[in-house]
Design a protein around this motif. Structure first.
Motif, mmCIF file in Angstrom:
data_model
loop_
_atom_site.group_PDB
_atom_site.id
_atom_site.type_symbol
_atom_site.label_atom_id
_atom_site.label_comp_id
_atom_site.label_asym_id
_atom_site.label_seq_id
_atom_site.Cartn_x
_atom_site.Cartn_y
_atom_site.Cartn_z
ATOM 1 N N GLY A 282 -24.756 5.931 7.436
ATOM 2 C CA GLY A 282 -23.731 6.301 6.465
ATOM 3 C C GLY A 282 -22.777 7.346 7.008
ATOM 4 N N ALA A 283 -23.346 8.351 7.684
ATOM 5 C CA ALA A 283 -22.504 9.407 8.267
ATOM 6 C C ALA A 283 -21.625 8.836 9.372
ATOM 7 N N SER A 284 -22.213 7.958 10.193
ATOM 8 C CA SER A 284 -21.452 7.339 11.282
ATOM 9 C C SER A 284 -20.309 6.497 10.732
ATOM 10 N N ARG A 285 -20.579 5.792 9.634
ATOM 11 C CA ARG A 285 -19.525 4.976 9.033
ATOM 12 C C ARG A 285 -18.370 5.844 8.539
ATOM 13 N N ALA A 286 -18.713 7.000 7.952
ATOM 14 C CA ALA A 286 -17.666 7.906 7.463
ATOM 15 C C ALA A 286 -16.779 8.381 8.607
ATOM 16 N N VAL A 287 -17.393 8.683 9.747
ATOM 17 C CA VAL A 287 -16.623 9.121 10.911
ATOM 18 C C VAL A 287 -15.741 7.980 11.418
ATOM 19 N N ALA A 288 -16.317 6.774 11.499
ATOM 20 C CA ALA A 288 -15.549 5.619 11.981
ATOM 21 C C ALA A 288 -14.420 5.267 11.006
ATOM 22 N N LYS A 289 -14.682 5.425 9.706
ATOM 23 C CA LYS A 289 -13.651 5.141 8.710
ATOM 24 C C LYS A 289 -12.474 6.092 8.876
ATOM 25 N N ARG A 290 -12.760 7.374 9.091
ATOM 26 C CA ARG A 290 -11.659 8.320 9.302
ATOM 27 C C ARG A 290 -10.858 7.945 10.544
ATOM 28 N N ALA A 291 -11.559 7.552 11.610
ATOM 29 C CA ALA A 291 -10.865 7.155 12.831
ATOM 30 C C ALA A 291 -9.985 5.927 12.574
ATOM 31 N N LEU A 292 -10.489 4.991 11.762
ATOM 32 C CA LEU A 292 -9.706 3.802 11.426
ATOM 33 C C LEU A 292 -8.466 4.182 10.632
ATOM 34 N N LEU A 293 -8.625 5.027 9.633
ATOM 35 C CA LEU A 293 -7.476 5.430 8.824
ATOM 36 C C LEU A 293 -6.451 6.185 9.658
ATOM 37 N N ASP A 303 8.623 1.992 4.525
ATOM 38 C CA ASP A 303 9.210 2.906 3.547
ATOM 39 C C ASP A 303 8.222 3.158 2.407
ATOM 40 N N LEU A 304 8.210 4.393 1.920
ATOM 41 C CA LEU A 304 7.310 4.760 0.832
ATOM 42 C C LEU A 304 8.094 5.010 -0.450
ATOM 43 N N GLU A 312 1.895 12.083 -6.246
ATOM 44 C CA GLU A 312 0.677 12.411 -5.504
ATOM 45 C C GLU A 312 0.718 13.847 -4.996
ATOM 46 N N ALA A 313 1.876 14.295 -4.507
ATOM 47 C CA ALA A 313 2.006 15.673 -4.018
ATOM 48 C C ALA A 313 1.772 16.670 -5.153
ATOM 49 N N SER A 314 2.296 16.369 -6.333
ATOM 50 C CA SER A 314 2.092 17.254 -7.482
ATOM 51 C C SER A 314 0.619 17.311 -7.871
ATOM 52 N N GLN A 315 -0.043 16.168 -7.813
ATOM 53 C CA GLN A 315 -1.463 16.124 -8.161
ATOM 54 C C GLN A 315 -2.288 16.923 -7.156
ATOM 55 N N ILE A 316 -1.970 16.784 -5.867
ATOM 56 C CA ILE A 316 -2.686 17.531 -4.826
ATOM 57 C C ILE A 316 -2.492 19.029 -5.025
ATOM 58 N N ALA A 317 -1.243 19.443 -5.239
ATOM 59 C CA ALA A 317 -0.948 20.860 -5.422
ATOM 60 C C ALA A 317 -1.684 21.413 -6.641
ATOM 61 N N HIS A 318 -1.699 20.631 -7.725
ATOM 62 C CA HIS A 318 -2.358 21.065 -8.959
ATOM 63 C C HIS A 318 -3.864 21.197 -8.753
ATOM 64 N N GLN A 319 -4.461 20.223 -8.090
ATOM 65 C CA GLN A 319 -5.910 20.249 -7.858
ATOM 66 C C GLN A 319 -6.302 21.433 -6.979
ATOM 67 N N LEU A 320 -5.556 21.654 -5.901
ATOM 68 C CA LEU A 320 -5.868 22.762 -4.994
ATOM 69 C C LEU A 320 -5.684 24.106 -5.691
ATOM 70 N N TRP A 321 -4.675 24.201 -6.557
ATOM 71 C CA TRP A 321 -4.453 25.460 -7.285
ATOM 72 C C TRP A 321 -5.651 25.780 -8.151
ATOM 73 N N ALA A 346 0.364 13.829 0.831
ATOM 74 C CA ALA A 346 0.655 12.789 -0.166
ATOM 75 C C ALA A 346 1.226 11.542 0.504
ATOM 76 N N GLU A 347 2.093 11.729 1.475
ATOM 77 C CA GLU A 347 2.688 10.587 2.190
ATOM 78 C C GLU A 347 1.594 9.773 2.884
ATOM 79 N N ARG A 348 0.623 10.469 3.485
ATOM 80 C CA ARG A 348 -0.468 9.757 4.150
ATOM 81 C C ARG A 348 -1.303 8.984 3.131
ATOM 82 N N ARG A 349 -1.638 9.626 2.029
ATOM 83 C CA ARG A 349 -2.472 8.967 1.014
ATOM 84 C C ARG A 349 -1.772 7.755 0.423
#
Length: 443
Positions: A282-293, A303-304, A312-321, A346-349
């Motif tokens: 499971g841990a190995s898959r998580a590492v490989a998944k990040r590498a894939l992404l 284009d986004l 998404e940027a507003s949601q990230i900022a709100h959650q981190l705050w 947000a652009e990456r997500r």
């Protein structure tokens, strides 16, 4: 009905939709004729009310319905013709606000469409999957941890003072304002000091006691204690110590194995080895998944939709705050403006979310009913005693079901890509895998 393009810039689209007065009138007439057989009105037999009277009685309401239906039909037809998929609900605004019956209806429609995403050559993606075997040392360490668990540890009487991890057998009576309270007394109660199974301060008050001691322990119930009549109250527990026992670590043998449901020690070792390797996988898959992404983020470009990125940027900022201000539970706080860092994340997500959704759609990836049921069951276990209410909540909440389904769908798409990508396995140590997982958590 006319649809005229007014904006075509990147992913932004704008259209002017005109529904003529004649079209609206015809639609109202159609609705009146459809309803006429069932209408009853004083002075007329059922189904025989004159059309002019029906129009006077119901025409204005049906005109509003007809407007909305005509505009919706025009937009639906346009989307089917162009293949556009709006990133969010299209914005609609009636431009002739002084409209009166007999006028054409003019509406401006605007939206951002989802981008067209090119096929990804999965076979050209090269990934490395870490493989860790459960060695003897790891199995031995897990066995030792089991032997020290409350389920395995036994206790034997001792004459010395009680210390942390010792078991104290005691009688006690608790009183508030000199009066006993319900649930505040017990006899021959086995309490492990340091288990935090009692009110804060109670177990600390029994450190250094010996068999035969009698001691009053003063504590204060927490403000959020479940029994409201005791919350925040000071209490005195009169304790009689009957016995003090020290923990005894059991031998690693077949008897210990049977406590954990195994036939013998070798069978328990096999179970531990399989569990460890499942964890490593499971841990190995998580590492490989990040590498894939990371690889997809680097190799794929399109284009986004700005509206999705901003949300998404507003949601990230709100959650981190809120993570940085855990004392603020509600949303009564100043407006939180996203930073450039929030926007980049947000652009990456948004990019990866749209890409995986597109790949899954083209590959006809589906989350089965059985997989959804299992996910719901897993969530329900977090609410012991309230499973029925949780299931009812899930049935009535489509948005929550979507939240459960999204990670299942994403994982199935990732597995689909893994199967087509070039994946090599590399055997590494447990420590190497742990470092790789920690690196993910730091990002």
């Amino acid at each position: 009905m006319q649809v005229t393009e007014t904006l075509n810039e990147g992913l932004k689209r704008g259209y002017a939709i005109t529904v003529t007065a004649a079209e609206l009138d015809a639609k109202v007439e159609e609705k009146l004729k459809e309803a006429q057989p069932d209408v009853e009105m004083k002075g007329f037999r059922k189904g025989k009310v004159p059309m002019a009277l029906l129009r006077k009685q119901f025409g204005q309401r049906l005109m509003g319905e007809s407007m909305q239906e005509a505009i919706d039909a025009a937009l639906t037809s346009h989307l089917e013709e162009t293949g556009d998929r709006p990133a969010a609900q299209p914005e609609m605004k009636m431009t002739n606000e002084d409209w009166k019956e007999g006028d054409d209806v003019a509406v401006d429609v605007s939206y951002e469409k989802l981008p067209d995403i090119a096929e990804v050559a999965f076979s050209e993606i090269t990934l490395e999957r870490m493989v860790v075997k459960a060695d003897e040392d790891s199995v031995k360490e897990a066995l030792d941890n089991l032997a020290e668990s409350p389920q395995a540890v036994t206790y034997e009487a001792k004459k010395t003072q009680a210390k942390k991890d010792d078991q104290v057998i005691l009688d006690f009576v608790g009183k508030v304002d000199g009066e006993p309270f319900e649930g505040g007394a017990a006899e021959d109660y086995p309490l492990v000091l340091g288990s935090n199974s009692f009110i804060p301060g109670f177990e600390d008050g029994l450190l250094k006691v010996k068999a035969g001691d009698e001691k009053d322990v003063e504590v204060t119930f927490p403000e959020d204690y479940q029994a409201e009549n005791l919350a925040g109250k000071k209490a005195v527990f009169s304790c009689k110590i009957k016995e003090v026992k020290g923990p005894k670590k059991p031998a690693l043998n077949d008897e210990l194995a049977k406590k954990f449901g195994a036939d013998d020690l070798e069978a328990l070792k096999t179970q531990i080895s399989e569990r460890l390797e499942a964890e490593y996988t499971g841990a190995s898959r998580a590492v490989a998944k990040r590498a894939l992404l990371d690889a997809l983020d680097k190799e794929v470009s399109f284009d986004l939709p700005l509206s999705l990125v901003e949300a998404e940027a507003s949601q990230i900022a709100h959650q981190l705050w809120h993570e940085e201000n855990p004392d603020v539970e509600g949303h009564d706080h100043p407006t939180i403006e996203p930073t450039d860092e929030h926007t980049q994340l947000a652009e990456r997500r948004v990019k990866l979310g749209l890409l995986l959704a597109d790949i899954g759609q083209k590959a006809e990836v589906k989350v089965t009913d059985q997989e959804m049921t299992q996910a719901i069951m897993n969530q329900a276990r977090q609410y012991p005693g309230q499973e029925r209410q949780f299931f009812e909540f899930v049935q009535q909440n489509a948005q929550f079901r979507q939240q459960l389904q999204a990670p299942l769908f994403e994982d199935k798409v990732v597995d689909h890509i893994f199967e087509a990508a070039t994946v090599t396995e590399k055997e590494v140590s447990k420590d190497d895998l742990q470092k790789a997982v920690e690196a993910l958590e730091e990002e």
